[in-house]
Structure formats: C-alpha cells, structure tokens
Write an enzyme that holds these catalytic residues in place. Structure first.
Site, PDB file in Angstrom:
ATOM      1  CB  SER A 219      50.000  -7.652  19.126  1.00  0.00           C
ATOM      2  OG  SER A 219      49.364  -8.907  19.261  1.00  0.00           O
ATOM      3  CG  HIS A 265      45.965  -7.441  16.436  1.00  0.00           C
ATOM      4  ND1 HIS A 265      46.786  -7.420  15.324  1.00  0.00           N
ATOM      5  CD2 HIS A 265      46.634  -8.177  17.369  1.00  0.00           C
ATOM      6  CE1 HIS A 265      47.888  -8.109  15.579  1.00  0.00           C
ATOM      7  NE2 HIS A 265      47.815  -8.586  16.808  1.00  0.00           N
TER       8      HIS A 265
END
Length: 315
Positions: A219, A265
């Site tokens: 991610s 992230h």
C-alpha cells in the site's frame, strides 16, 4: 541495374535486349524494382512498403532512420502490454505463498486485528522483512530492525502482506492503476515510480512510527500510484475528478481502520507525488537526465531521513 544477356542476335548483327535479374539472386529473372533504390528484386527479396516494394537493405536503412515511438513522458511504448504490472503482482503473490508456507501458527491468512481480523497475522517471513525500527527478539534475544543494520526491510516490506485480504486489496489497486500508468510512463519509469514510492512510504513508517512497531504491505507504493495518476492527469490537462473520491476514501480508511500504518500511506502518497512531478514536468531537452537526477535527489533525501532516525534511536 543488374541484367543478364539475352540470346544471340540475328544474322544481321543485332542483339536481343538483356533480361533484368535480382541483384541478390543473379539466377532469378524479375521485372520488379525497389521503389527506393530502383534495383531489381525477386519475390523472395520484396518487402511491402507504403508504396510498392522495397529491398531488404532499404527497409533496414529506413528502420534505422526512424526514431522509436515514445510516450508523452519519454517512456517506451512497450508499457502498453503491462508486463511490469503483471510481474509485480506475480511477485507479491509468490511472496504471499512463501509467507503462508513459513507460518506455523496458522494465522497467516486470517486472524489478525485489522478489518475485524481479516487482515491476517504475522509470519516468520513478515517478522524477517517488515519495517521495524528497533526491537528485541522474543526472550530477550539480539536487537533487530532497521536501526540494527537491517536496511533491507525498507525494500522487502513493500512485498509482504498480513493475510490474503490485505494482499488482494493492494493487488486489485495495483492492477487498476498500474496498467494505465505503465502505458503512460513506459516500463522503466513506471517501475522506478513504484519502487521509490514504496521506499518513501517505508522510510516514513520507520521515521514516524514507534521503534518496535512493524508494518508491511504494497500500500505504500499503491498510494504513490494514486498520487501519480492525479499529477500526470493534471499535466496532460485531463479531468481528475474521478480519482479524487477514490483517494479520499482510501485516506479515510487510513485514518479510521486500526492497525494501518498512517505514516506509511502518507509517506508513499507524498513520495509518489514528488516522483510523478519529476517524470511529468521534466523538460523535453535532456528529459531522461532530468528524470534520473530527480529520482536520485529523492533517494538521497529518503536515505538522509533514515540516517537521522537511526542516529536518534541509537543515541
């Protein structure tokens, strides 16, 4: 023009006109000529051209004089096949299989804390390759983590996942985003974007997370791809309204779902945006040099942040 003498003339001393032959096969008669060099060519030597036929040498010379096609950002058109995207997905799937095979506790597929336990638990492979700053092994074993010299974790973590749901969510996003970005950037530039964004997210997780907190997943790179789509679409003057809601939804998940690395992230998002800006806004003259130099600057900055964090943990 290569010609072969015809039969002997008549008794008056005249001669029959010569018969043209292929310049590459003198034993073959032909009345076809290369439209470029006007040499006679037989059917085996003919190469289709936009007008008429050409000989093999003229075809090869024409190919050398034609510049290879490039994308809007300087990449090769081979990216339209999506080979890098497919390879990255296959590599992540292979690492997941190895991670499950290394698990002895049975929670590699499900059983973790994230998303109601669907993200799966850690395995010996994730313990070896996840981003972790500084921690002790069980039963007070030796210290481990990036600060202990295990710098490889900043790379390996982007290929490791906590469970199948974690893996499938990231691979779906990579499949949707990766093919279009690879077609826009070309294989090499897309791969550089992916790896540098993933590295940036892992460095952010190392710098801004607790030293004994582990994190892993693609991610970090995927968030970099989200940012890259936005930057590249803006550069091309296209509508970006479709990507914004998806990006906002992913950010909401980042801040609300437990056990998701917020620094990872956000770090991947910002690094991906920076790398995409370098690729998109490089000047046409010496574009490759500018893009390579920009990527080098980003890597140096990331390495510097990691060194500062290491010094702080060891100090």
């Amino acid at each position: 023009m290569t010609e072969r003498p015809g039969p002997a003339g008549d008794a008056t001393g005249g001669s029959m006109p010569t018969t043209p032959v292929c310049y590459r096969h003198p034993d073959r008669e032909t009345y076809i000529r290369c439209t470029r060099c006007d040499r006679s060519i037989c059917p085996d030597c003919m190469r289709d051209a936009s007008v008429g036929h050409q000989c093999p040498e003229c075809v090869n010379e024409g190919r050398r004089s034609v510049r290879p096609a490039r994308t809007a950002f300087g990449g090769g058109t081979a990216g339209r096949r999506g080979l890098v995207t497919r390879t990255l997905i296959a590599l992540n799937l292979l690492v997941m299989v190895l991670s499950i095979a290394s698990d002895r506790g049975g929670d590699a597929m499900v059983g973790g804390a994230g998303l109601g336990g669907l993200l799966g638990g850690g395995t010996p492979l994730t313990q070896w390759g996840s981003v972790i700053g500084y921690a002790w092994y069980v039963d007070f074993g030796p210290m481990h983590g990036v600060a202990a010299g295990e710098w490889y974790r900043l790379v390996t973590a982007m290929f490791l996942h906590y469970g199948l749901v974690h893996l499938l969510l990231n691979m779906w996003a990579l499949w949707v985003l990766g093919r279009d970005l690879e077609a826009l950037l070309g294989p090499l530039r897309f791969l550089a974007l992916y790896l540098i964004a993933g590295l940036g997210g892992n460095v952010a997780a190392y710098v801004f997370s607790a030293p004994n907190t582990a994190s892993a997943g693609a991610s970090t790179a995927v968030f970099g791809l989200f940012a890259a789509v936005f930057v590249l679409m803006r550069r091309l003057g296209r509508d970006t309204s479709a990507i914004l809601p998806i990006l906002v939804i992913n950010l909401i998940f980042t801040f609300t779902v437990p056990n998701i690395s917020i620094p990872g992230h956000i770090g991947g998002l910002l690094t991906g945006a920076a790398m995409a800006w370098v690729l998109a806004y490089a000047p046409r003259t010496r574009r490759s040099v500018f893009q390579a130099g920009g990527a080098g600057v980003i890597l140096v900055l990331l390495f510097g942040l990691a060194l500062v964090r290491t010094a702080a943990l060891l100090g």
